[in-house]
Design an enzyme around this catalytic site. Structure first.
Site, PDB file in Angstrom:
ATOM      1  N   HIS A  61     -12.005   3.984   5.690  1.00  0.00           N
ATOM      2  CA  HIS A  61     -11.244   5.203   6.233  1.00  0.00           C
ATOM      3  C   HIS A  61     -11.468   6.466   5.290  1.00  0.00           C
ATOM      4  O   HIS A  61     -10.686   6.655   4.325  1.00  0.00           O
ATOM      5  CB  HIS A  61      -9.632   4.979   6.132  1.00  0.00           C
ATOM      6  N   LEU A  64     -15.547  12.589   6.368  1.00  0.00           N
ATOM      7  CA  LEU A  64     -16.850  13.554   5.663  1.00  0.00           C
ATOM      8  C   LEU A  64     -16.889  14.825   6.245  1.00  0.00           C
ATOM      9  O   LEU A  64     -17.665  15.468   5.829  1.00  0.00           O
ATOM     10  CB  LEU A  64     -18.043  12.442   5.917  1.00  0.00           C
ATOM     11  N   ASN A  95     -13.325  12.049  13.624  1.00  0.00           N
ATOM     12  CA  ASN A  95     -12.725  13.425  14.114  1.00  0.00           C
ATOM     13  C   ASN A  95     -13.343  14.687  13.702  1.00  0.00           C
ATOM     14  O   ASN A  95     -12.748  15.428  12.938  1.00  0.00           O
ATOM     15  CB  ASN A  95     -11.067  13.536  13.958  1.00  0.00           C
ATOM     16  N   ASN A 278      -0.440  12.675   6.972  1.00  0.00           N
ATOM     17  CA  ASN A 278      -0.005  11.937   8.026  1.00  0.00           C
ATOM     18  C   ASN A 278      -0.566  10.380   8.010  1.00  0.00           C
ATOM     19  O   ASN A 278      -1.900  10.192   7.767  1.00  0.00           O
ATOM     20  CB  ASN A 278      -0.710  12.579   9.222  1.00  0.00           C
ATOM     21  N   ASP A 305      -8.232   7.107   3.036  1.00  0.00           N
ATOM     22  CA  ASP A 305      -8.011   8.106   3.988  1.00  0.00           C
ATOM     23  C   ASP A 305      -8.346   9.497   3.472  1.00  0.00           C
ATOM     24  O   ASP A 305      -7.638  10.304   3.540  1.00  0.00           O
ATOM     25  CB  ASP A 305      -6.609   8.150   4.602  1.00  0.00           C
TER      26      ASP A 305
END
Ligand code: DOR
Length: 423
Positions: A61, A64, A95, A278, A305
């Site tokens: 996760h 980049l 995303n 989040n 993340d």
């Protein structure tokens, strides 16, 4: 053929229950021998005395930001941060702008990463076109282009029928569907619901926003047989949900971020927007449950993340972009938990190397003879500070910025090449 002989290190490889002082020989891009004392005059020697030698870390996760938001990070800066953190493989989130919802964007990421050759960068494709939550992406074409997982990360898949179809496809293709579980109708605020949100007047983001989708995804996995991987688990009820559905036989795996194991919701009072993430930082009791779940096996792996954002996007807490960088701080945070006896060093390596590689079904995550020579060497005692000189990311959004950290990667070797060397 290039040969390296890693001599005298403490090898820890939970994939073959190996723990002890061994030499390791690399020939070309593979591990060729692991023995107590190897003599190979043609090999360049890496002195590993006092260091831990482990399979290179695998991060499921990572953001980049390339293509589209390269002022935050790009494939080169992100790869440099990854190898400095001991990661030899990272899965990059889709995303981006444009999102990785078509083969040509996936191919762009792969070919750019291959040009640099630092870290293996494996793209995740989106679950839905444009990450809009409605129409399922072409999983076959994305898999063919090199995507190793599917996720709309940053957003959940709110429509249960879409998620069910995605999991049916996952079962056919043998590729995990990863979900960012936060129900949009509940996750409207910025901080965990509790004293800090009440004190600051910042709108809350309650834990049940996460729990309801975690439970739904486990149910859908149970019915479809599809592999659901729950991203960034943060709640104590979430741990119970995963434990329950694993016992039921659901094809579910999950990850935890190092910072969710370390910081409580109060961190925002000290670090402001750098502690805005989040799902949000939670309470002491959640941390306790997460820590229990990494040692008892309910949680399968650690994932960073790594979410770089520019300084101007991290002003006021309630207006900030969520996320923290994490590739270079994962090892020091996890070693801190090892020193607090939350888990063993061996379990840490299982969570950071062996299990994430297994979840993806890729080679790596092992020091077996014949495996790719993806290896990390680290010093568990070395102190350092994350600052302008040591940071490789293009961003610096973390509460650990400028702080003294203990535990440092000394070498990272990917495919038999040294891709990072301390100093
Ligand atoms: O804090 C977060 N930031 N959580 C996510 O899931 C997305 C990420 C981002 O893209 O910045």
């Amino acid at each position: 053929m290039l040969k390296y002989l890693i001599k005298g290190g403490t090898l820890i490889d939970p994939s073959q229950e190996l723990l002890g002082v061994y030499d390791l020989l690399i020939e070309g891009d593979r591990i060729s021998r692991v023995e107590e004392d190897i003599f190979e005059p043609e090999a360049e020697i890496i002195d590993a005395r006092g260091l831990i030698v482990a399979p290179g870390f695998v991060d499921l996760h990572v953001h980049l930001r390339d293509p589209g938001q390269t002022y935050k990070e790009d494939i080169l800066s992100g790869s440099k941060a990854a190898v400095a953190g001991g990661f030899t493989t990272v899965v990059c989130m889709p995303n981006t702008d444009p999102p990785i919802d078509s083969p040509h964007v996936a191919e762009y990421v792969i070919s750019k990463a291959n040009c640099y050759g630092l870290c293996r960068v494996l793209p995740a494709g989106t679950i839905t076109k444009g990450r809009k939550g409605r129409e399922i992406s072409d999983f076959w074409a994305l898999k063919e282009a090199g995507c190793v997982a599917f996720t709309d990360d940053g957003s959940p898949v709110m429509d249960s029928d879409v998620m069910r179809k995605a999991l049916e496809l996952s079962a056919q293709l043998g590729v995990p569907v990863m979900d960012h579980c936060e129900d949009n109708s509940l996750a409207t605020g910025d901080l965990n619901e509790g004293e800090v949100s009440a004190l600051t007047g910042i709108l809350p983001r309650p834990p049940e926003a996460e729990d309801v989708l975690n439970a739904r995804d486990c149910i859908l996995s149970l019915y479809t047989g599809g592999h659901v991987h729950l991203q960034h688990l943060t709640t104590s009820l979430g741990v119970d949900i995963v434990r329950y559905f694993k016992e039921k036989g659901a094809n579910v795996t999950c990850e935890v971020n190092p910072y969710h194991l370390l910081f409580t919701e109060e961190e925002v009072l000290r670090s402001g927007a750098n502690a805005r993430v989040n799902p949000p930082l939670r309470k002491e009791e959640d941390i306790k449950a997460l820590r229990g779940a990494i040692s008892d096996g309910t949680i399968d792996c650690v994932a960073t993340d790594h979410a770089p954002h520019a300084q101007f996007e991290k002003g006021r807490v309630d207006a900030a972009m969520p996320g923290m960088i994490g590739l270079q701080t994962a090892l020091p945070i996890m070693l801190r938990l090892v020193s607090e006896e939350v888990l063993s060093l061996s379990r840490m390596i299982e969570l950071m190397s062996v299990n994430p590689a297994r979840i993806l079904g890729i080679e790596g995550g092992t020091l077996r003879e014949g495996a790719p020579a993806d290896i990390v060497l680290f010093d568990i005692k070395k102190e350092w500070v994350l600052n302008e000189e040591t940071n490789f990311s293009r961003s610096k959004n973390t509460p650990l910025w400028g702080k003294k950290l203990t535990g440092k990667v000394i070498y990272t070797i990917k495919g038999g090449r040294i891709v990072y060397k301390d100093n």
